[in-house]
Design a protein around this motif. Structure first.
Motif, short mmCIF file in Angstrom:
data_model
loop_
_atom_site.label_atom_id
_atom_site.label_comp_id
_atom_site.label_asym_id
_atom_site.label_seq_id
_atom_site.Cartn_x
_atom_site.Cartn_y
_atom_site.Cartn_z
N PRO A 8 109.52 -10.35 20.87
CA PRO A 8 110.52 -9.30 20.61
C PRO A 8 110.90 -8.50 21.85
O PRO A 8 110.06 -8.23 22.71
N ALA A 9 112.18 -8.13 21.91
CA ALA A 9 112.72 -7.19 22.91
C ALA A 9 112.56 -7.67 24.34
O ALA A 9 112.40 -6.87 25.25
N VAL A 10 112.62 -8.97 24.56
CA VAL A 10 112.43 -9.54 25.90
C VAL A 10 113.78 -9.82 26.55
O VAL A 10 114.70 -10.32 25.91
N GLU A 11 113.87 -9.48 27.83
CA GLU A 11 115.05 -9.84 28.61
C GLU A 11 114.60 -10.68 29.81
O GLU A 11 113.52 -10.48 30.35
N GLU A 12 115.46 -11.62 30.19
CA GLU A 12 115.19 -12.49 31.33
C GLU A 12 116.06 -12.03 32.49
O GLU A 12 117.27 -11.86 32.33
N THR A 13 115.44 -11.82 33.65
CA THR A 13 116.17 -11.34 34.82
C THR A 13 115.77 -12.17 36.04
O THR A 13 114.79 -12.93 35.99
N GLN A 14 116.52 -11.99 37.12
CA GLN A 14 116.21 -12.66 38.39
C GLN A 14 116.34 -11.66 39.53
O GLN A 14 117.14 -11.85 40.46
N HIS B 12 110.46 -11.93 33.21
CA HIS B 12 110.65 -11.53 31.82
C HIS B 12 110.10 -10.13 31.64
O HIS B 12 108.99 -9.83 32.11
N LYS B 13 110.93 -9.29 31.01
CA LYS B 13 110.57 -7.89 30.81
C LYS B 13 110.64 -7.55 29.33
O LYS B 13 111.45 -8.12 28.60
N VAL B 14 109.81 -6.61 28.93
CA VAL B 14 109.88 -6.03 27.60
C VAL B 14 110.16 -4.55 27.80
O VAL B 14 109.42 -3.88 28.52
N VAL B 15 111.25 -4.08 27.23
CA VAL B 15 111.69 -2.68 27.36
C VAL B 15 111.66 -2.26 28.85
O VAL B 15 111.15 -1.22 29.22
N GLY B 16 112.18 -3.17 29.70
CA GLY B 16 112.31 -2.86 31.12
C GLY B 16 111.06 -3.03 31.97
O GLY B 16 111.11 -2.79 33.16
N ARG B 17 109.95 -3.46 31.38
CA ARG B 17 108.70 -3.62 32.14
C ARG B 17 108.32 -5.09 32.23
O ARG B 17 108.25 -5.78 31.22
N MET B 18 108.05 -5.55 33.44
CA MET B 18 107.74 -6.95 33.69
C MET B 18 106.40 -7.34 33.07
O MET B 18 105.43 -6.61 33.15
N PHE B 19 106.38 -8.55 32.45
CA PHE B 19 105.12 -9.09 31.95
C PHE B 19 104.92 -10.55 32.35
O PHE B 19 103.80 -11.05 32.28
N VAL B 20 105.97 -11.24 32.81
CA VAL B 20 105.84 -12.62 33.29
C VAL B 20 106.77 -12.82 34.48
O VAL B 20 107.92 -12.40 34.44
N LEU B 21 106.25 -13.48 35.51
CA LEU B 21 107.06 -13.92 36.66
C LEU B 21 106.81 -15.41 36.84
O LEU B 21 105.65 -15.83 36.97
N THR B 22 107.87 -16.21 36.80
CA THR B 22 107.75 -17.63 37.11
C THR B 22 108.48 -17.88 38.41
O THR B 22 109.63 -17.44 38.58
N THR B 23 107.82 -18.54 39.35
CA THR B 23 108.39 -18.80 40.66
C THR B 23 107.68 -19.99 41.27
O THR B 23 106.85 -20.64 40.63
N THR B 24 107.99 -20.26 42.53
CA THR B 24 107.35 -21.33 43.27
C THR B 24 106.76 -20.73 44.54
O THR B 24 107.41 -19.96 45.24
N LEU B 25 105.51 -21.08 44.82
CA LEU B 25 104.82 -20.60 46.02
C LEU B 25 104.41 -21.81 46.85
O LEU B 25 103.64 -22.65 46.38
N ARG B 26 104.99 -21.91 48.05
CA ARG B 26 104.71 -23.05 48.93
C ARG B 26 104.91 -24.39 48.22
O ARG B 26 104.10 -25.30 48.31
#
Length: 126
Positions: A18-24, A33-47
């Motif tokens: 619920p209440a999740v927004e996807e940003t970059q 991914h944020k819930v009510v403006g607070r980050m809880f998941v970051l997906t990225t690539t490292l090396r």
């Protein structure tokens, strides 16, 4: 679990909450991914390796880091409260789903009650 599956499961699970927004905010190579403006998941690539950063309770984070080679202290995050998942045999779909949901719950618990989309303790609206 390979890197593509790691990202796919983390993103799919986050978007189902619920209440999740996807940003970059860090560019097109990272999805937050944020819930009510607070980050809880970051997906990225490292090396060149797909990774997922998640919020995690300190005792749980310490146990995961100790027991699983695929889990390290959070990359570019508070090392006590965040973990980084990398591809490997020690992770499976159910574990990643649980860790994403737990990250969401930790962030929601830190919100003022009036702003919570659900009360994680009761699993109902505010």
């Amino acid at each position: 679990m390979d890197g593509a599956a790691l990202h796919e499961v983390a993103i799919r699970t986050a978007l189902a909450l619920p209440a999740v927004e996807e940003t970059q905010p860090f560019g097109e190579d990272s999805v937050v991914h944020k819930v009510v403006g607070r980050m809880f998941v970051l997906t990225t690539t490292l090396r060149g390796v797909p990774i997922v950063n998640l919020k995690c309770a300190p005792p749980h984070a310490a146990a995961l880091v100790r027991d699983l080679a695929e889990v390290t202290p959070g990359w570019h995050m508070d090392k006590r409260h965040w973990v980084t998942l990398a591809p490997g045999e020690g992770l499976d779909e159910a574990m990643v789903e649980d860790l994403v949901a737990n990250s969401w719950e930790l962030v929601v618990q830190g919100l003022p009650r009036a702003r919570r989309p659900l009360d994680p303790a009761r699993r109902v609206g505010p």
